[in-house]
Design an enzyme around this catalytic site. Structure first.
Site, PDB file in Angstrom:
ATOM      1  NE  ARG A 183     -10.189   7.481  -3.830  1.00 47.16           N
ATOM      2  CZ  ARG A 183     -11.512   7.595  -3.806  1.00 47.16           C
ATOM      3  NH1 ARG A 183     -12.101   8.518  -4.540  1.00 47.16           N
ATOM      4  NH2 ARG A 183     -12.238   6.798  -3.057  1.00 47.16           N
ATOM      5  CE1 TYR A 204     -13.075  -7.179   1.594  1.00 50.19           C
ATOM      6  CE2 TYR A 204     -11.281  -8.490   0.684  1.00 50.19           C
ATOM      7  CZ  TYR A 204     -11.730  -7.488   1.530  1.00 50.19           C
ATOM      8  OH  TYR A 204     -10.842  -6.793   2.305  1.00 50.19           O
ATOM      9  NE  ARG A 223      -7.601   5.980   1.869  1.00 46.87           N
ATOM     10  CZ  ARG A 223      -8.412   5.231   2.601  1.00 46.87           C
ATOM     11  NH1 ARG A 223      -9.570   5.717   2.982  1.00 46.87           N
ATOM     12  NH2 ARG A 223      -8.070   4.018   2.957  1.00 46.87           N
ATOM     13  NE  ARG A 248      -4.071  -1.771   0.343  1.00 43.71           N
ATOM     14  CZ  ARG A 248      -5.073  -1.558   1.177  1.00 43.71           C
ATOM     15  NH1 ARG A 248      -5.147  -0.464   1.875  1.00 43.71           N
ATOM     16  NH2 ARG A 248      -6.017  -2.448   1.294  1.00 43.71           N
ATOM     17  CG  ASP A 277      -8.640  -3.245  -4.208  1.00 42.81           C
ATOM     18  OD1 ASP A 277      -8.030  -2.634  -3.313  1.00 42.81           O
ATOM     19  OD2 ASP A 277      -9.423  -4.176  -3.963  1.00 42.81           O
TER      20      ASP A 277
HETATM   21  O1  CP3 Z   1       0.298   0.735  -3.396  1.00 45.63           O
HETATM   22  C1  CP3 Z   1      -0.193  -0.410  -3.427  1.00 45.63           C
HETATM   23  O2  CP3 Z   1      -0.030  -1.261  -2.540  1.00 45.63           O
HETATM   24  C2  CP3 Z   1      -0.954  -0.847  -4.676  1.00 45.63           C
HETATM   25  C3  CP3 Z   1      -2.356  -0.798  -4.636  1.00 45.63           C
HETATM   26  C4  CP3 Z   1      -3.214  -1.724  -3.770  1.00 45.63           C
HETATM   27  C5  CP3 Z   1      -4.480  -1.303  -3.308  1.00 45.63           C
HETATM   28  N1  CP3 Z   1      -5.108  -2.357  -2.724  1.00 45.63           N
HETATM   29  C6  CP3 Z   1      -5.006   0.049  -3.511  1.00 45.63           C
HETATM   30  C7  CP3 Z   1      -6.111   0.510  -2.676  1.00 45.63           C
HETATM   31  C8  CP3 Z   1      -3.057  -3.061  -3.387  1.00 45.63           C
HETATM   32  C9  CP3 Z   1      -1.867  -3.981  -3.579  1.00 45.63           C
HETATM   33  C10 CP3 Z   1      -4.263  -3.444  -2.732  1.00 45.63           C
HETATM   34  C11 CP3 Z   1      -4.510  -4.792  -2.241  1.00 45.63           C
HETATM   35  C12 CP3 Z   1      -5.677  -5.058  -1.398  1.00 45.63           C
HETATM   36  N2  CP3 Z   1      -6.932  -4.511  -1.457  1.00 45.63           N
HETATM   37  C13 CP3 Z   1      -5.702  -6.059  -0.400  1.00 45.63           C
HETATM   38  C14 CP3 Z   1      -4.531  -6.932  -0.045  1.00 45.63           C
HETATM   39  C15 CP3 Z   1      -3.553  -6.199   0.775  1.00 45.63           C
HETATM   40  C16 CP3 Z   1      -3.990  -5.934   2.185  1.00 45.63           C
HETATM   41  O3  CP3 Z   1      -4.017  -4.766   2.560  1.00 45.63           O
HETATM   42  O4  CP3 Z   1      -4.301  -6.901   2.896  1.00 45.63           O
HETATM   43  C17 CP3 Z   1      -6.980  -6.056   0.181  1.00 45.63           C
HETATM   44  C18 CP3 Z   1      -7.450  -6.933   1.323  1.00 45.63           C
HETATM   45  C19 CP3 Z   1      -7.753  -5.087  -0.499  1.00 45.63           C
HETATM   46  C20 CP3 Z   1      -9.179  -4.727  -0.271  1.00 45.63           C
HETATM   47  C21 CP3 Z   1      -9.290  -3.271   0.014  1.00 45.63           C
HETATM   48  N3  CP3 Z   1      -9.369  -2.303  -0.967  1.00 45.63           N
HETATM   49  C22 CP3 Z   1      -9.261  -2.613   1.263  1.00 45.63           C
HETATM   50  C23 CP3 Z   1      -9.209  -3.309   2.602  1.00 45.63           C
HETATM   51  C24 CP3 Z   1      -9.291  -1.227   1.011  1.00 45.63           C
HETATM   52  C25 CP3 Z   1      -9.141  -0.092   1.996  1.00 45.63           C
HETATM   53  C26 CP3 Z   1     -10.404   0.487   2.476  1.00 45.63           C
HETATM   54  C27 CP3 Z   1     -10.138   1.786   3.186  1.00 45.63           C
HETATM   55  O5  CP3 Z   1     -10.660   2.817   2.708  1.00 45.63           O
HETATM   56  O6  CP3 Z   1      -9.398   1.804   4.172  1.00 45.63           O
HETATM   57  C28 CP3 Z   1      -9.376  -1.061  -0.372  1.00 45.63           C
HETATM   58  C29 CP3 Z   1      -9.405   0.225  -1.097  1.00 45.63           C
HETATM   59  C30 CP3 Z   1      -8.068   0.645  -1.618  1.00 45.63           C
HETATM   60  N4  CP3 Z   1      -7.253  -0.171  -2.329  1.00 45.63           N
HETATM   61  C31 CP3 Z   1      -7.470   1.936  -1.484  1.00 45.63           C
HETATM   62  C32 CP3 Z   1      -6.243   1.855  -2.151  1.00 45.63           C
HETATM   63  C33 CP3 Z   1      -5.244   2.955  -2.349  1.00 45.63           C
HETATM   64  C34 CP3 Z   1      -8.090   3.158  -0.849  1.00 45.63           C
HETATM   65  C35 CP3 Z   1      -8.946   3.777  -1.891  1.00 45.63           C
HETATM   66  C36 CP3 Z   1      -9.311   5.189  -1.633  1.00 45.63           C
HETATM   67  O7  CP3 Z   1     -10.346   5.420  -0.976  1.00 45.63           O
HETATM   68  O8  CP3 Z   1      -8.611   6.097  -2.127  1.00 45.63           O
END
Ligand code: CP3
Length: 350
Positions: A40, A151, A31, A27, A76
């Site tokens: 964003r 999910y 944000r 990640r 994602d």
């Molecule tokens: O920089 C990076 O790591 C690349 C991008 C990336 C994202 N998600 C972007 C993202 C990667 C590799 C992921 C993987 C991901 N997504 C996982 C596996 C890794 C982990 O953290 O366990 C999982 C379980 C997800 C599912 C998911 N998508 C979650 C739990 C969330 C966060 C929700 C939140 O708002 O806290 C997301 C959304 C997400 N994926 C964001 C990003 C940058 C936030 C989006 C936003 O609102 O801007």
């Protein structure tokens, strides 16, 4: 490949000696970065995903800003689910949400097959742009079948995964079909990313730590074995990561992967000795330490590095992702510290 290409991360994945310990963060684009927040404001999460130039720009943000040794594609784990017929939304502060979750075998049968060329050309374009522009390796990634299934079945994030486990125990046909289909999708998706230029791939099985070793071996391991066996043919390093998976490390070590990602609950030494892991390792600083005073963070990072560096095949990372409350300055300082602490007069330290 560019002459100044930094392959330290790839060398560590292959357990080759490196001049210093390579570092990247799960990640690392998100944000906590003002630049991300600004982009964003203009786009929804999936819009950022769909416009290759924006996806590439966001992927590169942490590479330029932090000086990390690898980039990870900005997408994602649920990105490839939309084209196979799943109506998924990402809600800020919650994560992926699915309004009509999968419950029965008919629901599983309805899931389509992924065709990367026609379904997600934008991802392939983003990978190609990045391969052209980056001086560090691009890590492609996908969610693992169990974590995606959680999910799909729960309809969103879950604490105990009861619905997911209930399907595993009570609907063996539906579960087997779901693992097969998601396994096929993962193989297709990652092979396409590799063909477009990804130099390594990480499979995120973030929530698989919720199952026992026996259940992992019975219901999940065969699919993971099939995925990694097929991906091995590509020759790029394969990384597998989950949270709270100490009890599964023995099983993980039997998979044909190059690198295992660890969270902070198990030390690197424990993984190598108690659990007998002989793969390269990636991890595992407790992410909450990013909010601690610098002295505490540095002391803990040192401990992790001292353990990691004892053997070749070590990549520094957090035990899980960076979160929005973290600061760019701390991430820069940590990255610089990892490089400085492990680089000794150009000699190979690991
Ligand atoms: O920089 C990076 O790591 C690349 C991008 C990336 C994202 N998600 C972007 C993202 C990667 C590799 C992921 C993987 C991901 N997504 C996982 C596996 C890794 C982990 O953290 O366990 C999982 C379980 C997800 C599912 C998911 N998508 C979650 C739990 C969330 C966060 C929700 C939140 O708002 O806290 C997301 C959304 C997400 N994926 C964001 C990003 C940058 C936030 C989006 C936003 O609102 O801007």
């Amino acid at each position: 490949m560019k002459s100044s290409f930094n392959d330290t991360f790839l060398r560590a994945c292959r357990k080759e000696p490196t001049p210093y310990v390579p570092v990247w963060y799960m990640r690392q684009a998100g944000r906590y970065q003002p630049e991300y927040r600004k982009i964003r404001e203009k786009y929804s999460f999936f819009e950022m995903n769909y416009i290759p130039e924006v996806c590439a720009e966001v992927t590169k943000l942490p590479v330029d800003q932090l000086g990390v040794d690898a980039a990870i594609l900005f997408a994602d784990i649920v990105t490839p689910l939309k084209p196979i017929g799943v109506e998924v939304e990402i809600r800020s502060g919650i994560g992926p949400v699915i309004d009509n979750p999968i419950r029965r075998v008919e629901d599983v049968r309805r899931l389509g097959e992924l065709d990367p060329v026609s379904d997600i050309p934008y991802i392939m374009d983003a990978v190609r742009i990045l391969t052209e522009q980056l001086h560090v390796p691009l890590i492609g990634f996908a969610g693992a079948p169990f974590t995606l299934a959680s999910y799909l079945i729960e309809g969103g994030p879950s604490k105990n995964y009861h619905k997911t486990k209930a399907m595993m125990y009570t609907e063996p046909e539906a579960w087997a079909l779901l693992m097969d289909k998601l396994g096929d999708m993962t193989i297709t998706y990652l092979r396409a990313q590799i063909e477009a230029g990804a130099k390594a791939v990480q499979v995120f099985d973030s929530w698989v730590g919720a199952v026992s070793e026996a259940d992992y071996r019975q219901f999940i391991f065969p699919t993971m074995h099939r995925i990694f066996t097929r991906l091995q043919e590509t020759g790029v390093p394969l990384i597998y990561f989950g949270v709270g998976t100490g009890h599964l490390l023995r099983a993980f070590n039997e998979l044909p992967v190059d690198v295992l990602g660890l969270d902070w609950r198990v030390t690197i030494t424990q993984a190598r000795t108690e659990y007998g892991v002989n793969k390269a390792l990636q991890g595992n600083l407790e992410p909450a330490l990013l909010l601690a005073p610098w002295e505490t963070l540095e002391r803990k990072a040192k401990q992790v590095l001292d353990e990691g560096m004892r053997q070749p095949g070590y990549i520094f990372n957090l035990g899980h992702g960076i979160f929005p409350q973290c600061s760019v300055e701390t991430m820069q300082k940590l990255t610089e510290f990892v490089h400085r602490y492990t680089y000794q007069n150009g000699e190979m330290v690991v």
